[in-house]
Design a protein around this motif. Sequence first.
Motif, PDB file in Angstrom:
ATOM      1  N   ILE A  71      29.203  20.727  42.320  1.00  0.00           N
ATOM      2  CA  ILE A  71      28.684  21.552  43.414  1.00  0.00           C
ATOM      3  C   ILE A  71      27.409  22.238  42.928  1.00  0.00           C
ATOM      4  CG2 ILE A  71      30.954  21.926  44.448  1.00  0.00           C
ATOM      5  CD1 ILE A  71      31.034  24.652  43.103  1.00  0.00           C
ATOM      6  N   PRO A  72      26.574  22.754  43.855  1.00  0.00           N
ATOM      7  CA  PRO A  72      25.365  23.476  43.432  1.00  0.00           C
ATOM      8  C   PRO A  72      25.706  24.740  42.649  1.00  0.00           C
ATOM      9  CG  PRO A  72      25.211  22.819  45.738  1.00  0.00           C
ATOM     10  CD  PRO A  72      26.622  22.558  45.310  1.00  0.00           C
ATOM     11  N   PHE A  73      24.747  25.163  41.830  1.00  0.00           N
ATOM     12  CA  PHE A  73      24.940  26.357  41.009  1.00  0.00           C
ATOM     13  C   PHE A  73      25.171  27.595  41.872  1.00  0.00           C
ATOM     14  CE2 PHE A  73      23.150  30.003  38.689  1.00  0.00           C
ATOM     15  CZ  PHE A  73      23.934  29.967  37.540  1.00  0.00           C
ATOM     16  N   GLU A  74      24.450  27.717  42.974  1.00  0.00           N
ATOM     17  CA  GLU A  74      24.606  28.883  43.860  1.00  0.00           C
ATOM     18  C   GLU A  74      26.007  28.923  44.467  1.00  0.00           C
ATOM     19  OE1 GLU A  74      22.172  26.775  43.878  1.00  0.00           O
ATOM     20  OE2 GLU A  74      20.473  27.971  43.173  1.00  0.00           O
ATOM     21  N   SER A  75      26.546  27.751  44.810  1.00  0.00           N
ATOM     22  CA  SER A  75      27.903  27.716  45.366  1.00  0.00           C
ATOM     23  C   SER A  75      28.933  28.153  44.332  1.00  0.00           C
ATOM     24  CB  SER A  75      28.217  26.305  45.864  1.00  0.00           C
ATOM     25  OG  SER A  75      27.305  25.904  46.870  1.00  0.00           O
ATOM     26  N   ALA A  76      28.711  27.763  43.089  1.00  0.00           N
ATOM     27  CA  ALA A  76      29.626  28.177  42.031  1.00  0.00           C
ATOM     28  C   ALA A  76      29.607  29.687  41.838  1.00  0.00           C
ATOM     29  CB  ALA A  76      29.271  27.470  40.727  1.00  0.00           C
ATOM     30  N   ILE A  77      28.411  30.302  41.925  1.00  0.00           N
ATOM     31  CA  ILE A  77      28.303  31.762  41.802  1.00  0.00           C
ATOM     32  C   ILE A  77      29.072  32.451  42.929  1.00  0.00           C
ATOM     33  CG2 ILE A  77      26.700  33.700  41.892  1.00  0.00           C
ATOM     34  CD1 ILE A  77      24.649  32.006  40.478  1.00  0.00           C
ATOM     35  N   LYS A  78      28.961  31.927  44.152  1.00  0.00           N
ATOM     36  CA  LYS A  78      29.678  32.525  45.279  1.00  0.00           C
ATOM     37  C   LYS A  78      31.190  32.405  45.111  1.00  0.00           C
ATOM     38  CE  LYS A  78      25.958  31.705  48.630  1.00  0.00           C
ATOM     39  NZ  LYS A  78      25.571  31.012  49.888  1.00  0.00           N
ATOM     40  N   LYS A  79      31.654  31.281  44.589  1.00  0.00           N
ATOM     41  CA  LYS A  79      33.095  31.103  44.380  1.00  0.00           C
ATOM     42  C   LYS A  79      33.619  32.088  43.337  1.00  0.00           C
ATOM     43  CE  LYS A  79      35.043  27.139  44.534  1.00  0.00           C
ATOM     44  NZ  LYS A  79      35.522  25.762  44.304  1.00  0.00           N
ATOM     45  N   VAL A  80      32.860  32.303  42.276  1.00  0.00           N
ATOM     46  CA  VAL A  80      33.265  33.270  41.250  1.00  0.00           C
ATOM     47  C   VAL A  80      33.302  34.682  41.825  1.00  0.00           C
ATOM     48  CG1 VAL A  80      32.653  34.300  39.047  1.00  0.00           C
ATOM     49  CG2 VAL A  80      32.429  31.843  39.363  1.00  0.00           C
ATOM     50  N   ALA A  81      32.291  35.034  42.613  1.00  0.00           N
ATOM     51  CA  ALA A  81      32.241  36.367  43.216  1.00  0.00           C
ATOM     52  C   ALA A  81      33.429  36.597  44.147  1.00  0.00           C
ATOM     53  CB  ALA A  81      30.921  36.544  43.962  1.00  0.00           C
ATOM     54  N   LYS A  82      33.794  35.583  44.919  1.00  0.00           N
ATOM     55  CA  LYS A  82      34.940  35.704  45.818  1.00  0.00           C
ATOM     56  C   LYS A  82      36.233  35.883  45.040  1.00  0.00           C
ATOM     57  CE  LYS A  82      37.257  33.249  49.594  1.00  0.00           C
ATOM     58  NZ  LYS A  82      37.268  32.013  50.434  1.00  0.00           N
ATOM     59  N   HIS A  83      36.351  35.152  43.942  1.00  0.00           N
ATOM     60  CA  HIS A  83      37.548  35.274  43.111  1.00  0.00           C
ATOM     61  C   HIS A  83      37.634  36.664  42.470  1.00  0.00           C
ATOM     62  CE1 HIS A  83      40.831  33.604  40.661  1.00  0.00           C
ATOM     63  NE2 HIS A  83      40.343  34.347  39.689  1.00  0.00           N
ATOM     64  N   VAL A  84      36.500  37.181  41.995  1.00  0.00           N
ATOM     65  CA  VAL A  84      36.477  38.508  41.371  1.00  0.00           C
ATOM     66  C   VAL A  84      36.867  39.581  42.386  1.00  0.00           C
ATOM     67  CG1 VAL A  84      34.945  40.247  40.380  1.00  0.00           C
ATOM     68  CG2 VAL A  84      34.837  37.887  39.575  1.00  0.00           C
ATOM     69  N   LYS A  85      36.396  39.450  43.600  1.00  0.00           N
ATOM     70  CA  LYS A  85      36.737  40.419  44.639  1.00  0.00           C
ATOM     71  C   LYS A  85      38.241  40.444  44.897  1.00  0.00           C
ATOM     72  CE  LYS A  85      35.612  41.711  49.402  1.00  0.00           C
ATOM     73  NZ  LYS A  85      34.807  41.348  50.619  1.00  0.00           N
ATOM     74  N   ALA A  86      38.861  39.262  44.926  1.00  0.00           N
ATOM     75  CA  ALA A  86      40.306  39.195  45.151  1.00  0.00           C
ATOM     76  C   ALA A  86      41.069  39.805  43.966  1.00  0.00           C
ATOM     77  CB  ALA A  86      40.729  37.742  45.359  1.00  0.00           C
ATOM     78  N   ILE A  87      40.611  39.535  42.743  1.00  0.00           N
ATOM     79  CA  ILE A  87      41.284  40.082  41.559  1.00  0.00           C
ATOM     80  C   ILE A  87      41.230  41.602  41.566  1.00  0.00           C
ATOM     81  CG2 ILE A  87      41.178  40.232  39.047  1.00  0.00           C
ATOM     82  CD1 ILE A  87      40.231  37.380  38.973  1.00  0.00           C
ATOM     83  N   LYS A  88      40.090  42.154  41.851  1.00  0.00           N
ATOM     84  CA  LYS A  88      39.961  43.610  41.892  1.00  0.00           C
ATOM     85  C   LYS A  88      40.902  44.218  42.934  1.00  0.00           C
ATOM     86  CE  LYS A  88      35.207  43.998  40.184  1.00  0.00           C
ATOM     87  NZ  LYS A  88      33.821  44.452  40.483  1.00  0.00           N
ATOM     88  N   GLY A  89      41.056  43.525  44.062  1.00  0.00           N
ATOM     89  CA  GLY A  89      41.990  44.027  45.079  1.00  0.00           C
ATOM     90  C   GLY A  89      43.421  44.042  44.581  1.00  0.00           C
ATOM     91  N   TYR A  90      43.835  43.007  43.863  1.00  0.00           N
ATOM     92  CA  TYR A  90      45.191  42.977  43.316  1.00  0.00           C
ATOM     93  C   TYR A  90      45.397  44.088  42.290  1.00  0.00           C
ATOM     94  CZ  TYR A  90      45.011  38.258  45.291  1.00  0.00           C
ATOM     95  OH  TYR A  90      44.862  37.183  46.123  1.00  0.00           O
ATOM     96  N   LEU A  91      44.412  44.295  41.438  1.00  0.00           N
ATOM     97  CA  LEU A  91      44.537  45.325  40.405  1.00  0.00           C
ATOM     98  C   LEU A  91      44.619  46.725  41.006  1.00  0.00           C
ATOM     99  CD1 LEU A  91      41.998  43.967  37.743  1.00  0.00           C
ATOM    100  CD2 LEU A  91      44.491  43.814  37.688  1.00  0.00           C
ATOM    101  N   ILE A  92      43.827  46.976  42.033  1.00  0.00           N
ATOM    102  CA  ILE A  92      43.845  48.298  42.668  1.00  0.00           C
ATOM    103  C   ILE A  92      45.210  48.599  43.269  1.00  0.00           C
ATOM    104  CG2 ILE A  92      42.887  49.636  44.586  1.00  0.00           C
ATOM    105  CD1 ILE A  92      40.195  48.293  44.039  1.00  0.00           C
ATOM    106  N   GLN A  93      45.897  47.574  43.767  1.00  0.00           N
ATOM    107  CA  GLN A  93      47.212  47.767  44.362  1.00  0.00           C
ATOM    108  C   GLN A  93      48.329  47.807  43.315  1.00  0.00           C
ATOM    109  OE1 GLN A  93      47.854  44.915  47.459  1.00  0.00           O
ATOM    110  NE2 GLN A  93      46.013  45.492  48.588  1.00  0.00           N
TER     111      GLN A  93
END
Length: 312
Positions: A71-93
């Motif tokens: 996949i393009p490099f920009e798409s990979a960055i977006k996928k990582v950012a989405k994953h990080v956002k979900a992880i932070k939500g789990y940790l906060i809870q």
Amino acid sequence: MQLDTYISDLLYRYDCVTVPDFGAFLTQRISAKVHETTNAFYPPKKVLSFNEQIQNNDGLLANYIAEVEKIPFESAIKKVAKHVKAIKGYLIQGETVSYDNIGDLMLNTEGNIVFEPSYSINYLTDAFGLSQFTSGDIKREVYKEEAEAIEEVAPIAITPERRRRKPYLQYAAVGLLMLTLGGFGASQYYNNQIETHNQMAQEAANEELDTKVQEATFVINNPLPAVTLTVEKQSGRFHVVAGAFRVKANSDKKVKQLQDRGYKARIIGMNRYGLHEVVYSSYETRTEAQQALRKIRREHNPDAWLLVKALQ
């Protein structure tokens, strides 16, 4: 996205793998060591740690994901950012995020990320194939003293004088050698005769067996219909945990009890403490898992909790 798999792959080759806007997983090489008390030998290895302060995107993780997933490099960055956002939500809870072969992430009372590394894998490629072992004590002096005591009591020596005084021993040795050779030749001839007899008997038995098999061959005109079983396979990385047990038999007993009550219970493996984890069921989405968790806490087990863990 299996982010833990990509991080694990990179830890073999790099000492720092940064997850943008989240933190960095670091490795530090330590030398082989010997425990003075237990005499246990430990191979060299890489020790894992996590630094929340390192969050700048160095492009290593995103570039590797783009290469693997095509996949393009920009798409990979977006996928990582989405994953990080979900992880932070789990940790906060208050949930614990587990990464296979890496470790567990959780928040402390001050809101900082606490990392518990996994010790199930050694990322140092130079130590591939090496494992811990324990060496017993070596008692060289004791064995040496025993050998010296035996030599003093029963010395073994053949001097020229003794050989000249007893020449008949030489003739006896020659005669014994001739008898041995003659007996070996007779034994070899006898063994060859037995082998020939056994081969002929085996061939006759095989012919008789083939005849009986041909006579007993038959065809089933009305075979039974094939039976197809459909087995439901559980999937998902959201698990409602019932408990963890040191003894495997206790885990199996717990699974049986929960299945009798109608739950889709199973064992999902061992955690970093060596305990067998038993879950009520696994779910694809966090919403489904939380609904099931609330119902289980209300009706069956108030101590049940939610685990986020990707199973291989």
